[in-house]
Write a protein that holds these residues in place. Structure first.
Motif, PDB file in Angstrom:
ATOM      1  N   LYS A 106     -12.232 -53.694  43.093  1.00  0.00           N
ATOM      2  CA  LYS A 106     -10.999 -52.942  43.293  1.00  0.00           C
ATOM      3  C   LYS A 106     -11.287 -51.710  44.137  1.00  0.00           C
ATOM      4  CE  LYS A 106      -9.226 -53.982  38.608  1.00  0.00           C
ATOM      5  NZ  LYS A 106      -8.718 -53.364  37.353  1.00  0.00           N
ATOM      6  N   VAL A 107     -10.275 -51.269  44.881  1.00  0.00           N
ATOM      7  CA  VAL A 107     -10.373 -49.994  45.577  1.00  0.00           C
ATOM      8  C   VAL A 107      -9.339 -49.042  44.992  1.00  0.00           C
ATOM      9  CG1 VAL A 107     -11.321 -50.879  47.725  1.00  0.00           C
ATOM     10  CG2 VAL A 107      -8.832 -50.792  47.431  1.00  0.00           C
ATOM     11  N   CYS A 108      -9.717 -47.768  44.938  1.00  0.00           N
ATOM     12  CA  CYS A 108      -8.856 -46.724  44.395  1.00  0.00           C
ATOM     13  C   CYS A 108      -8.444 -45.805  45.540  1.00  0.00           C
ATOM     14  CB  CYS A 108      -9.621 -45.957  43.316  1.00  0.00           C
ATOM     15  SG  CYS A 108      -8.636 -44.714  42.454  1.00  0.00           S
ATOM     16  N   PRO A 137     -16.935 -55.597  36.444  1.00  0.00           N
ATOM     17  CA  PRO A 137     -16.067 -55.287  37.579  1.00  0.00           C
ATOM     18  C   PRO A 137     -16.153 -53.813  37.954  1.00  0.00           C
ATOM     19  CG  PRO A 137     -14.913 -56.678  36.016  1.00  0.00           C
ATOM     20  CD  PRO A 137     -16.194 -56.282  35.363  1.00  0.00           C
ATOM     21  N   LEU A 138     -16.204 -53.558  39.255  1.00  0.00           N
ATOM     22  CA  LEU A 138     -16.372 -52.199  39.764  1.00  0.00           C
ATOM     23  C   LEU A 138     -15.184 -51.814  40.633  1.00  0.00           C
ATOM     24  CD1 LEU A 138     -18.198 -49.670  40.215  1.00  0.00           C
ATOM     25  CD2 LEU A 138     -19.224 -50.915  42.142  1.00  0.00           C
ATOM     26  N   CYS A 139     -14.637 -50.630  40.368  1.00  0.00           N
ATOM     27  CA  CYS A 139     -13.576 -50.050  41.191  1.00  0.00           C
ATOM     28  C   CYS A 139     -14.161 -48.863  41.931  1.00  0.00           C
ATOM     29  CB  CYS A 139     -12.403 -49.614  40.310  1.00  0.00           C
ATOM     30  SG  CYS A 139     -11.098 -48.716  41.179  1.00  0.00           S
ATOM     31  N   TYR A 140     -13.955 -48.816  43.254  1.00  0.00           N
ATOM     32  CA  TYR A 140     -14.509 -47.715  44.056  1.00  0.00           C
ATOM     33  C   TYR A 140     -13.390 -46.955  44.755  1.00  0.00           C
ATOM     34  CZ  TYR A 140     -16.413 -45.073  47.870  1.00  0.00           C
ATOM     35  OH  TYR A 140     -16.684 -44.031  48.729  1.00  0.00           O
ATOM     36  N   LEU A 183     -15.977 -50.474  35.366  1.00  0.00           N
ATOM     37  CA  LEU A 183     -16.522 -49.188  35.775  1.00  0.00           C
ATOM     38  C   LEU A 183     -15.747 -48.664  36.978  1.00  0.00           C
ATOM     39  CD1 LEU A 183     -19.049 -47.516  34.792  1.00  0.00           C
ATOM     40  CD2 LEU A 183     -20.270 -48.508  36.731  1.00  0.00           C
ATOM     41  N   ILE A 184     -15.511 -47.346  37.001  1.00  0.00           N
ATOM     42  CA  ILE A 184     -14.877 -46.700  38.155  1.00  0.00           C
ATOM     43  C   ILE A 184     -15.890 -45.752  38.782  1.00  0.00           C
ATOM     44  CG2 ILE A 184     -13.058 -45.116  38.910  1.00  0.00           C
ATOM     45  CD1 ILE A 184     -11.342 -46.169  36.582  1.00  0.00           C
ATOM     46  N   ALA A 216      -6.174 -55.728  43.240  1.00  0.00           N
ATOM     47  CA  ALA A 216      -7.342 -55.112  43.867  1.00  0.00           C
ATOM     48  C   ALA A 216      -7.097 -53.673  44.302  1.00  0.00           C
ATOM     49  CB  ALA A 216      -7.793 -55.934  45.078  1.00  0.00           C
ATOM     50  N   VAL A 217      -5.884 -53.154  44.065  1.00  0.00           N
ATOM     51  CA  VAL A 217      -5.537 -51.808  44.518  1.00  0.00           C
ATOM     52  C   VAL A 217      -5.104 -50.939  43.342  1.00  0.00           C
ATOM     53  CG1 VAL A 217      -4.168 -50.426  46.108  1.00  0.00           C
ATOM     54  CG2 VAL A 217      -4.729 -52.790  46.707  1.00  0.00           C
TER      55      VAL A 217
END
Length: 255
Positions: free
Chosen positions: A99-101, A76-79, A47-48, A124-125
């Protein structure tokens, strides 16, 4: 497991979830926690979550709300949104985010990508590259923070970000955002020819075959928003996700 990830993208605006069209006119579509629980039930792979206000307002993320969302999220979550320092990224990871966006901060200082990747790993990026076409259909780098195109070429920004340590690129076609008219296949082909890291195609998904077209063009994964929150020609709000068997038919499964 599917060969290619099909990723819902959720937009945070004033505490609620919205969906935009061409990055404008946000329409409220519900509560973040309720949406997360629905996607949990649908067994979504990833998910983003993007706070579309944070960078524009010059603030960081709401860590309390983010921790609550991450605590409900079984995938897993990307923020992304308002991440300007290594310390802020670390606090976000402490919330349970994988992860970070980065976009605005990466335009200002690509070194931030290197700092985060060095400490937490390139995986993670995610580098967010928003691209908008002008009246001549020339693709330009778009800054969501200012709502304007940038002088730097989008391909150069992407190259710099990957060289700095980004392990993945999310390529978003601004003109197709929320339109459900299909991905910008030309952009995807151009991007994947220039980088070796995985690319997430975003902006334009409206039907399952759009995912296949993007993957055939080189995308490693596909992100979608409107397709997963609207139903029918009148765009009634209905948060959903394709049946796994239908996705198997489109992208196949890993053996």
């Amino acid at each position: 497991m599917l060969n290619n990830r099909i990723i819902p993208t959720l937009l945070l605006h004033e505490g609620g979830l919205v969906k935009t069209r061409k990055f404008k006119n946000p329409k409220y579509v519900g509560d973040p926690i309720n949406a997360i629980r629905i996607f949990n039930d649908k067994e979504v792979d990833e998910l983003i979550l993007l706070d579309i206000d944070a960078s524009r307002e010059g603030r960081g993320p709401n860590l309390e709300a983010l921790a609550e969302i991450a605590g409900e999220c079984f995938m897993p979550l990307c923020y992304g949104g308002g991440i300007r320092t290594l310390e802020m990224a670390a606090r976000i990871f402490d919330c349970g985010v994988e992860k970070v966006c980065l976009q605005s901060s990466a335009i200002d200082d690509p070194g931030l990508i290197t700092q985060i990747a060095s400490r937490f790993g390139s995986q993670a990026v995610v580098l967010s590259v928003d691209v908008k076409r002008d009246w001549l259909r020339t693709a330009k780098l778009y800054q969501s923070r200012s709502g304007k195109t940038a002088p730097m070429a989008w391909t150069e920004f992407m190259r710099i970000g990957v060289a700095a340590g980004a392990g993945e690129v999310m390529l978003n076609a601004v003109d197709r955002d929320g339109e459900q008219s299909g991905y910008d296949i030309e952009l995807i082909r151009q991007a994947t020819a220039l980088i070796e890291v995985p690319l997430i195609a975003a902006g334009g998904a409206g039907k399952l075959t759009d995912f296949k077209a993007a993957i055939d063009a080189g995308a490693s994964a596909c992100a979608a928003g409107a397709m997963f929150v609207f139903y029918g020609p009148h765009r009634a709000v209905l948060i959903t996700y394709p049946h796994y068997a239908d996705l198997e038919q489109i992208v196949g499964v890993k053996q």
